[in-house]
Design an enzyme around this catalytic site. Structure first.
Site, PDB file in Angstrom:
ATOM      1  N   HIS A  46      14.358  49.877 -35.240  1.00  0.00           N
ATOM      2  CA  HIS A  46      14.619  49.907 -36.673  1.00  0.00           C
ATOM      3  C   HIS A  46      13.572  49.148 -37.481  1.00  0.00           C
ATOM      4  O   HIS A  46      13.737  48.941 -38.683  1.00  0.00           O
ATOM      5  CB  HIS A  46      16.007  49.335 -36.960  1.00  0.00           C
ATOM      6  N   GLU A 148      25.882  55.211 -28.103  1.00  0.00           N
ATOM      7  CA  GLU A 148      26.199  55.039 -29.526  1.00  0.00           C
ATOM      8  C   GLU A 148      26.349  56.368 -30.264  1.00  0.00           C
ATOM      9  O   GLU A 148      26.354  56.406 -31.489  1.00  0.00           O
ATOM     10  CB  GLU A 148      25.128  54.180 -30.202  1.00  0.00           C
ATOM     11  N   ASP A 174      26.241  52.429 -34.997  1.00  0.00           N
ATOM     12  CA  ASP A 174      26.088  53.855 -34.711  1.00  0.00           C
ATOM     13  C   ASP A 174      27.358  54.456 -34.131  1.00  0.00           C
ATOM     14  O   ASP A 174      27.651  55.633 -34.367  1.00  0.00           O
ATOM     15  CB  ASP A 174      24.899  54.076 -33.771  1.00  0.00           C
TER      16      ASP A 174
END
Length: 255
Positions: A46, A148, A174
């Site tokens: 991320h 996830e 997620d």
């Protein structure tokens, strides 16, 4: 130099508390080491931390005697190799949806005959001067996969039982999206799913991991069998900074 101590701790069953590092900063690694974390997770999913930026963060971790892992945002052998060759002790791969995905991670992290990782003279093996390096690396490197997604949940048994997987990490954010309650990380559906998956992970002899942003979160999940914990450096910095600023302004209002 590759070191098998972190993987040995995973196998011991003792809890391990780490922090996702989202800031391209070796100093942040040093600060967290001084704070006493068990390991750091350089977050290349991320955040725009490439292997070239991660290498100095790994050096900082090694200097402080703290294991460094990397979350790699792409389940691609060539991408994982850059982080591993830079010296991380293993990788965490997000969005693992089935046994084939999980097996690919193992193949990318481990040298033959356990996997298919390519060998070169790199930082991780002291530029081809470490005798027996491939055997040492196969024993020491850690394979973490994340469940996830809906597919990951449906195929959890085959992911968890993939040979070579050390740890399965369950990402609440997620999972909340996959379960139709986006952002509600403590929704009963999310908590129940993490608990059920944790039972399967532990029963299979793997290490279960999840996010624990507070000591209360830690205690909750520790009681349910989770061994591997992470929070985020950004959240820690933001929380401490906000508490300080809000406290200062409150004090000023009271003068």
């Amino acid at each position: 130099m590759i070191d098998g101590a972190f993987r040995a701790k995973l196998r011991s069953g003792d809890p391990l508390v780490g922090v996702f590092i989202s800031i391209e900063s070796p100093t942040t690694v040093e600060l967290l080491a001084v704070a006493g974390v068990d390991y750091v997770m350089i977050d290349g999913e991320h955040n725009p931390i490439a292997a070239g930026e991660a290498v100095d963060m790994v050096r900082a971790a090694e200097a402080k005697g703290v294991p460094a892992m990397a979350r790699v945002g792409e389940n691609t052998q060539q991408v994982m190799a850059k982080y591993l060759d830079a010296g991380v002790l293993g990788v965490m791969i997000p969005m693992v949806n089935n046994a084939a995905d999980a097996r690919y991670v193992v193949d990318s992290v481990k040298y033959p005959p356990m996997g298919k990782r390519g060998l070169a003279g790199v930082r991780a093996n002291d530029f081809a001067t470490t005798p027996g390096y491939t055997d040492m690396a196969n024993e020491a490197t850690v394979v973490m996969v994340q469940i996830e997604t809906r597919d990951g949940i449906d195929n959890a048994d085959e992911i968890i039982n993939t040979d070579g997987v050390d740890s399965v990490f369950l990402g609440p954010s997620d999972l909340s999206v996959a379960l139709g309650v986006p952002g509600e990380t403590k929704h009963p559906l999310v908590l129940e799913t993490i608990e059920q998956l944790t039972e399967k992970i532990v029963a299979a002899g793997r290490t279960a991991g999840t996010i624990a942003r507070t000591p209360e979160d830690y205690a909750y999940w520790r009681d349910r069998g989770v061994q591997l914990f992470l929070t985020g450096a950004n959240a820690l910095l933001l929380g401490a900074a906000k508490a300080y600023v809000d406290g200062a302004r409150s004090a000023e209002e009271g003068r």
